[in-house]
Design an enzyme around this catalytic site. Structure first.
Site, PDB file in Angstrom:
ATOM      1  N   GLY A 216       0.861  -1.174   0.000  1.00 47.38           N
ATOM      2  CA  GLY A 216       0.000   0.000   0.000  1.00 47.38           C
ATOM      3  C   GLY A 216       0.896   1.221   0.000  1.00 47.38           C
ATOM      4  O   GLY A 216       1.769   1.355   0.871  1.00 47.38           O
TER       5      GLY A 216
ATOM      6  N   ARG B 244      10.862  -1.047  -4.262  1.00 48.36           N
ATOM      7  CA  ARG B 244       9.741  -1.142  -5.213  1.00 48.36           C
ATOM      8  C   ARG B 244       9.715   0.120  -6.071  1.00 48.36           C
ATOM      9  O   ARG B 244       9.977   1.209  -5.579  1.00 48.36           O
ATOM     10  CB  ARG B 244       8.400  -1.345  -4.491  1.00 48.36           C
ATOM     11  CG  ARG B 244       8.344  -2.720  -3.791  1.00 48.36           C
ATOM     12  CD  ARG B 244       6.935  -3.092  -3.370  1.00 48.36           C
ATOM     13  NE  ARG B 244       6.105  -3.446  -4.514  1.00 48.36           N
ATOM     14  CZ  ARG B 244       4.796  -3.647  -4.428  1.00 48.36           C
ATOM     15  NH1 ARG B 244       4.172  -3.502  -3.274  1.00 48.36           N
ATOM     16  NH2 ARG B 244       4.084  -3.969  -5.501  1.00 48.36           N
TER      17      ARG B 244
ATOM     18  N   ASP C 246      -1.138   4.552  -6.490  1.00 50.15           N
ATOM     19  CA  ASP C 246       0.278   4.382  -6.165  1.00 50.15           C
ATOM     20  C   ASP C 246       1.119   5.543  -6.672  1.00 50.15           C
ATOM     21  O   ASP C 246       2.159   5.866  -6.100  1.00 50.15           O
ATOM     22  CB  ASP C 246       0.798   3.056  -6.711  1.00 50.15           C
ATOM     23  CG  ASP C 246       0.220   1.900  -5.919  1.00 50.15           C
ATOM     24  OD1 ASP C 246      -0.920   1.473  -6.217  1.00 50.15           O
ATOM     25  OD2 ASP C 246       0.876   1.465  -4.953  1.00 50.15           O
TER      26      ASP C 246
ATOM     27  N   ASN D  40      -2.319   2.514 -10.381  1.00 53.47           N
ATOM     28  CA  ASN D  40      -2.860   1.820  -9.212  1.00 53.47           C
ATOM     29  C   ASN D  40      -2.822   0.331  -9.521  1.00 53.47           C
ATOM     30  O   ASN D  40      -2.441  -0.091 -10.620  1.00 53.47           O
ATOM     31  CB  ASN D  40      -4.285   2.312  -8.895  1.00 53.47           C
ATOM     32  CG  ASN D  40      -4.795   1.794  -7.556  1.00 53.47           C
ATOM     33  OD1 ASN D  40      -4.082   1.850  -6.557  1.00 53.47           O
ATOM     34  ND2 ASN D  40      -6.011   1.264  -7.525  1.00 53.47           N
TER      35      ASN D  40
END
Lengths: 346, 346
Positions: free
Chosen positions: A44, A86, A234, A244
């Site tokens: 998240g 990430r 995101d 996203n």
């Protein structure tokens, strides 16, 4: 809340094991935090930002030098390693940049003072995040009618943030305002954040929730059973294009086909004003095993080729409004997003 | 081929256990065949029709009477039980009606002769099905360019039929014609026919195949990586509205949004001319456990509400062409489908 910080230890709930097991893991080392982000113990966008901030603090704490210049150099390397965990969620880079610029702004202080300030800043990022989400929820819930059947994708809930949630924050605020809310939660393959996390969160809150497979959303819409779609984000480009969880783009196309409002809920920190549009957002591809296996169980033939992008980009034209802590952006996002961002101090 | 018949025994591969295990089960009793259809040992509209035909034969064989009238009455009850196994795929009812009308047309014969004729008819249904699919493949592959990246959903392959496949039959025929074919296979939640069956079939045929999750199809299309969509069908109304595996409707909307041809491949027996449009097609809802569990592993919180429709309806306006064994229907299906159906003898 997926993260808690006490006595120099960051505890994170292992989101890979929910909902069948609630296991909290302890983190004291920045490399372990980076690994937890990479392997999705924590996930998240906002929660990743919070975790990275504590990772940066752990890294800073363990730097062994009295020279501020040497400290800042080594701290940059710590943040670089954390940033490589990430690629898509911008909150990761935002949190690390905030920690670094905070350190640089204290460059006239002794190293020990900078370290103490960084611990304080990591905690501030975590605590601000929940406040931000509650403000977002208040703004967003005003968009919803008294009775509303909401479709959501992935988990943009408390577990994805420092608490309360972005998309689920809007849903929680609407329920708290006395609105009659029903939620359809996409299971969200391959990682199943919808069935494992969103369904679990909303069930605990007593908000009526029905789980569906991702491929059922269009059929539900065609039956007139969805009043709006709300998702998190995101990374949002300056023009409103939104990265996203994979599958979000398909939902947006389907919402448009059925004349259903499509809302994105995300903090201002998710907007990357350095990117003019969504084509510039890097899209992470993850391990094929996420698609071919559930736990140890194989679901597909051996050696089959797999394409496993973790995100997609929804063009701004398919987005009805972007809900932030500073208010709701509509219309031409190129103009309305910077106006909202102005409202953020610091 | 998912069914084989020798020595009075129907053998079916247990499709629930593929691709990790190849287990063949023996059937000699019509109630067991009905249960195998219900529990999806065998699935796929044409394969269900073939299995039901053998089920009807087993039921007929075991009727203990010399009175043709009594036989036909008891045979009707056998077929009724078989027909209750699944509601959406019309091939089930078509095969049972064919068996019954065949029996009725022999009403002047002794019971033993009717029984022998019914065994012959069940075999004929099975053997015809593969021939039908090969003809369908020939007609369909002409629609495809020399280089074609095809997206398919669920399994409309050899395993869904008496052999060769409907949608996968078109793909096989294109590959056999020397066309450069690449396939994207949707995994197809919740039963995973795509990852478990389609990927397995195409891998064995050496046709390059990439597995994706259902929610990735739209993103693939937006990248320009899909040239057409080909799916099977469980029931087609007279106007061309098509019930097929849940998720098909979403793919059709996405294909339209991206200007990609959307093809349905199905035998004439899948067309239900008694229904004017798709709203009249009954849509099966299946056990929530298919969504909440993989095998024994729970993926969602206990007691969560689940909506699990097994099919959806794609309106005719989203379908570029319907490929049958008698040729390809395009344009106004209300006119072009009956013209094609005329070509079927019997």
């Amino acid at each position: 809340k997926p993260l808690r910080y006490t006595g120099g230890v960051l505890q994170m709930i292992d989101q890979r094991r929910l909902p069948t097991e609630e296991v909290w893991l302890d983190y004291r080392d920045y490399r372990e935090v980076a690994e937890a982000i990479r392997t999705m113990v924590v996930r998240g966008a906002p929660a990743i930002g919070c975790a990275a901030a504590f990772g940066a603090w752990f890294g800073a704490r363990d730097i062994d030098t009295d020279s501020t210049a040497a400290f800042l150099e080594q701290f940059a390397a710590v943040c670089e390693l954390l940033a490589a965990s990430r690629p898509t969620a911008v909150n990761l880079f935002w949190a690390l940049e905030r920690m670094q610029s905070f350190a640089r702004s204290h460059a006239d202080r002794p190293v020990l003072q900078i370290k103490i300030a960084l611990e304080y800043e990591a905690l501030a990022i975590l605590e601000e995040d929940e406040r931000i989400n509650r403000a977002m929820g208040e703004h967003g819930q005003k968009l919803l009618p008294e009775r509303c059947r909401i479709l959501t994708h992935c988990n943009a809930g408390a577990l994805a943030t420092g608490g309360y949630g972005t998309a689920l924050g809007v849903i929680r605020a609407a329920a708290a305002a006395g609105k009659q809310i029903e939620v359809f939660a996409d299971e969200t393959r391959p990682f199943l954040q919808g069935s494992r996390l969103t369904a679990w969160e909303l069930q605990r809150d007593g908000i009526p929730t029905t789980l569906i497979c991702d491929n059922m959303a269009g059929y539900l819409m065609s039956q007139g059973r969805v009043d709006c779609v709300i998702v998190g984000a995101d990374r949002i480009a300056a023009n409103g294009d939104t990265a996203n969880k994979i599958g979000t783009y398909s939902l947006a196309v389907l919402a448009k086909e059925h004349g259903i409002p499509f809302y994105v809920a995300a903090p201002i920190s998710t907007i990357d004003f350095s990117l003019t549009d969504g084509r510039q957002i890097p899209i992470e591809e993850r391990d094929p095993r996420e698609v071919t296996h559930i736990g140890e169980q194989r679901l597909a033939p051996e050696d089959i080729a797999v394409y496993n992008p973790a995100f997609d980009v929804t063009p701004a034209r398919l987005i009805t409004a972007i809900i932030t802590e500073n208010g709701v952006a509509e219309g031409d996002f190129v103009h309305t997003l910077p106006e909202l961002a102005e409202g953020t101090k610091r």
